[in-house]
Design a protein around this motif. Structure first.
Motif, PDB file in Angstrom:
ATOM      1  N   GLU A  11       0.812  -1.217   0.000  1.00 40.17           N
ATOM      2  CA  GLU A  11       0.000   0.000   0.000  1.00 40.17           C
ATOM      3  C   GLU A  11       0.849   1.272   0.000  1.00 40.17           C
ATOM      4  O   GLU A  11       0.514   2.262  -0.655  1.00 40.17           O
ATOM      5  CB  GLU A  11      -0.916  -0.012   1.233  1.00 40.17           C
ATOM      6  N   LYS A  12       1.963   1.256   0.717  1.00 41.84           N
ATOM      7  CA  LYS A  12       2.776   2.460   0.867  1.00 41.84           C
ATOM      8  C   LYS A  12       3.881   2.564  -0.178  1.00 41.84           C
ATOM      9  O   LYS A  12       4.712   3.473  -0.103  1.00 41.84           O
ATOM     10  CB  LYS A  12       3.376   2.487   2.274  1.00 41.84           C
ATOM     11  N   ARG A  13       3.897   1.623  -1.122  1.00 41.22           N
ATOM     12  CA  ARG A  13       4.896   1.703  -2.190  1.00 41.22           C
ATOM     13  C   ARG A  13       4.192   1.951  -3.517  1.00 41.22           C
ATOM     14  O   ARG A  13       3.605   1.039  -4.100  1.00 41.22           O
ATOM     15  CB  ARG A  13       5.705   0.414  -2.272  1.00 41.22           C
ATOM     16  N   PRO A  14       4.227   3.185  -4.040  1.00 44.07           N
ATOM     17  CA  PRO A  14       3.593   3.472  -5.339  1.00 44.07           C
ATOM     18  C   PRO A  14       4.254   2.648  -6.444  1.00 44.07           C
ATOM     19  O   PRO A  14       5.474   2.566  -6.541  1.00 44.07           O
ATOM     20  CB  PRO A  14       3.853   4.966  -5.535  1.00 44.07           C
ATOM     21  N   MET A  15       3.419   2.030  -7.291  1.00 48.78           N
ATOM     22  CA  MET A  15       3.951   1.169  -8.336  1.00 48.78           C
ATOM     23  C   MET A  15       3.364   1.470  -9.709  1.00 48.78           C
ATOM     24  O   MET A  15       4.025   1.278 -10.725  1.00 48.78           O
ATOM     25  CB  MET A  15       3.681  -0.303  -7.986  1.00 48.78           C
ATOM     26  N   PHE A  16       2.117   1.933  -9.753  1.00 49.71           N
ATOM     27  CA  PHE A  16       1.435   2.108 -11.037  1.00 49.71           C
ATOM     28  C   PHE A  16       0.833   3.511 -11.109  1.00 49.71           C
ATOM     29  O   PHE A  16      -0.006   3.871 -10.288  1.00 49.71           O
ATOM     30  CB  PHE A  16       0.336   1.058 -11.213  1.00 49.71           C
ATOM     31  N   ASN A  17       1.262   4.284 -12.093  1.00 45.43           N
ATOM     32  CA  ASN A  17       0.714   5.640 -12.235  1.00 45.43           C
ATOM     33  C   ASN A  17      -0.279   5.753 -13.378  1.00 45.43           C
ATOM     34  O   ASN A  17      -0.806   6.824 -13.658  1.00 45.43           O
ATOM     35  CB  ASN A  17       1.840   6.666 -12.417  1.00 45.43           C
ATOM     36  N   ALA A  18      -0.520   4.629 -14.067  1.00 40.28           N
ATOM     37  CA  ALA A  18      -1.502   4.611 -15.156  1.00 40.28           C
ATOM     38  C   ALA A  18      -1.904   3.173 -15.426  1.00 40.28           C
ATOM     39  O   ALA A  18      -1.213   2.230 -15.040  1.00 40.28           O
ATOM     40  CB  ALA A  18      -0.913   5.240 -16.419  1.00 40.28           C
ATOM     41  N   VAL A  19      -3.046   3.015 -16.064  1.00 41.00           N
ATOM     42  CA  VAL A  19      -3.528   1.689 -16.476  1.00 41.00           C
ATOM     43  C   VAL A  19      -3.659   1.707 -17.987  1.00 41.00           C
ATOM     44  O   VAL A  19      -4.552   2.349 -18.538  1.00 41.00           O
ATOM     45  CB  VAL A  19      -4.884   1.345 -15.823  1.00 41.00           C
ATOM     46  N   GLY A  20      -2.746   1.016 -18.664  1.00 36.81           N
ATOM     47  CA  GLY A  20      -2.732   1.009 -20.113  1.00 36.81           C
ATOM     48  C   GLY A  20      -3.093  -0.334 -20.701  1.00 36.81           C
ATOM     49  O   GLY A  20      -3.555  -1.240 -19.990  1.00 36.81           O
ATOM     50  N   PRO A  21      -2.867  -0.501 -21.979  1.00 34.64           N
ATOM     51  CA  PRO A  21      -3.221  -1.764 -22.662  1.00 34.64           C
ATOM     52  C   PRO A  21      -2.522  -2.992 -22.079  1.00 34.64           C
ATOM     53  O   PRO A  21      -3.116  -4.072 -22.039  1.00 34.64           O
ATOM     54  CB  PRO A  21      -2.773  -1.501 -24.107  1.00 34.64           C
ATOM     55  N   LYS A  22      -1.269  -2.840 -21.637  1.00 36.11           N
ATOM     56  CA  LYS A  22      -0.548  -3.998 -21.094  1.00 36.11           C
ATOM     57  C   LYS A  22      -1.169  -4.491 -19.797  1.00 36.11           C
ATOM     58  O   LYS A  22      -1.296  -5.701 -19.582  1.00 36.11           O
ATOM     59  CB  LYS A  22       0.928  -3.647 -20.883  1.00 36.11           C
ATOM     60  N   ALA A 116      -4.064   1.869  -6.831  1.00 33.55           N
ATOM     61  CA  ALA A 116      -4.992   0.996  -6.103  1.00 33.55           C
ATOM     62  C   ALA A 116      -5.773   0.105  -7.061  1.00 33.55           C
ATOM     63  O   ALA A 116      -6.045  -1.062  -6.763  1.00 33.55           O
ATOM     64  CB  ALA A 116      -5.955   1.842  -5.264  1.00 33.55           C
ATOM     65  N   PHE A 117      -6.131   0.645  -8.218  1.00 34.09           N
ATOM     66  CA  PHE A 117      -6.889  -0.100  -9.229  1.00 34.09           C
ATOM     67  C   PHE A 117      -6.141  -1.372  -9.624  1.00 34.09           C
ATOM     68  O   PHE A 117      -6.709  -2.474  -9.631  1.00 34.09           O
ATOM     69  CB  PHE A 117      -7.107   0.791 -10.452  1.00 34.09           C
ATOM     70  N   VAL A 118      -4.861  -1.237  -9.946  1.00 30.90           N
ATOM     71  CA  VAL A 118      -4.075  -2.394 -10.388  1.00 30.90           C
ATOM     72  C   VAL A 118      -3.795  -3.338  -9.223  1.00 30.90           C
ATOM     73  O   VAL A 118      -3.937  -4.564  -9.342  1.00 30.90           O
ATOM     74  CB  VAL A 118      -2.759  -1.933 -11.037  1.00 30.90           C
TER      75      VAL A 118
END
Length: 355
Positions: A11-22, A116-118
């Motif tokens: 939760e405290k480690r940002p990993m995804f800043n967008a949700v794309g085709p991959k 959070a979505f991913v």
């Protein structure tokens, strides 16, 4: 009941800043592995398999509880049509696998947090693979009893033999079926991990958890062989502590090297106990290392190997395990943490491979 889920651990480690085709493709691919290869929701007559439905429902309910919602996507529908000038209400429920599919394939809108979505969707994938692995572990534990029962049935069949011999045996069939089940799941895990690579995600599923992998070469040569070796139930504490070390390292948590050391210590103790070298008078891990080094026990490890591990426990693990009092709190650099984890994993791998 609390459930260990990916999105909370990271939760405290940002990993995804967008949700794309991959990312979207990964969710489709993972769902198809689960729905088509692991748990077929419909049988050959296109009827719902109630056993599989119960599994999907349980997974859905466990994740929604952890997220704090009642459903991943709409479970029921209701709409009106008209017949002969009269309104008719049509209502019903969606199959639970389709509820999950709709949620996995949903679009991430501008009002949603992509991280959070991913992570929540990865959590479902993790829970599902963990559930399947648990099922397989349970069946593997029951294999000796199943083989014994099959052998008994073979003996009864031979006793009733009237001149006509059926090729093969029940025992061979049970064993072959078990081997196929295990090899299929290994293949499914391999596909999932390859899908992570295709999606550009530095992730790896092993022993019930999706975790971050930082180096492809280390993953291939040290980490994956380690996880493969500690799958058996007797290594559960080893696997759990090492997984904790990974989580703490990847989220900047406290003392990941301490948990890596616990995993190595457990390995040493398990081997000493299994070989019946333990006396009950051992004082700390050094006593168990003496058991492994003893010439009377066949010199399971060499003196220089004992010294290498003993130095780690004395110079690194003990500093982390004890309160420093008024002195400065001991803290390892990131590179030192990576080194100690890899050190412990390599030694566990080496020791277990000698059994």
């Amino acid at each position: 009941m609390l459930t260990d889920v990916f999105f909370r651990r990271y939760e405290k480690r940002p990993m995804f800043n967008a949700v794309g085709p991959k990312e979207s493709a990964l969710f489709v691919q993972a769902f198809r592995i689960l729905n088509e290869d692991i748990w077929k929701y419909y049988d050959w007559e296109k009827e719902v398999d109630e056993r599989v439905k119960a599994i999907w429902t349980c997974l859905h309910d466990r994740l929604t509880r952890e997220i704090g919602i009642t459903e991943l996507s709409a479970r029921y529908y209701s709409y009106q049509t008209e017949w002969m000038g009269k309104p008719i209400t049509n209502s019903g429920s969606y199959d639970i696998n389709l509820v999950v599919q709709a949620w996995l394939n949903a679009q991430c809108t501008d009002t949603m947090d992509p991280d959070a979505f991913v992570k929540r969707r990865l959590s479902f994938i993790e829970l599902a693979f963990r559930e399947r692995e648990g099922q397989i572990d349970e069946l593997n534990e029951k294999l000796p009893a199943a083989l014994k029962q099959a052998a008994l049935q073979d003996a009864i069949a031979r006793a009733k033999h009237t001149g006509m011999r059926v090729p093969g045996s029940r025992s061979d069939g049970v064993k072959a079926q078990n081997e196929l089940m295990n090899s299929m799941f290994t293949s499914q895990v391999h596909e999932l991990n390859e899908r992570f690579k295709q999606a550009g995600m530095p992730l790896n599923y092993h022993n019930g958890f999706i975790q971050i992998t930082q180096d492809a070469l280390v993953q291939a040569q040290i980490e994956q062989p380690f996880w493969d070796l500690v799958k058996e139930p007797k290594w559960k504490n080893v696997s759990t502590d090492m997984a904790t070390a990974f989580d703490l390292r990847d989220t900047a948590g406290p003392d990941p090297s301490f948990y890596a050391g616990r995993a190595l210590e457990s390995t040493i103790k398990i081997i000493s106990d299994e070989k019946k070298w333990s006396t009950g008078n051992e004082k700390g891990v050094g006593g168990y290392l003496n058991n492994l080094t003893s010439k009377a026990n066949g010199s399971f490890i060499a003196p220089w190997e004992q010294e290498s591990m003993q130095r780690f426990f004395s110079d690194v693990r003990n500093d982390l395990a004890h309160g420093p009092g008024s002195k400065e709190m001991p803290k390892l650099a990131a590179q030192q943490i990576d080194h100690t984890i890899e050190f412990c994993m390599s030694w566990v791998k080496s020791l277990v491979a000698r059994l």
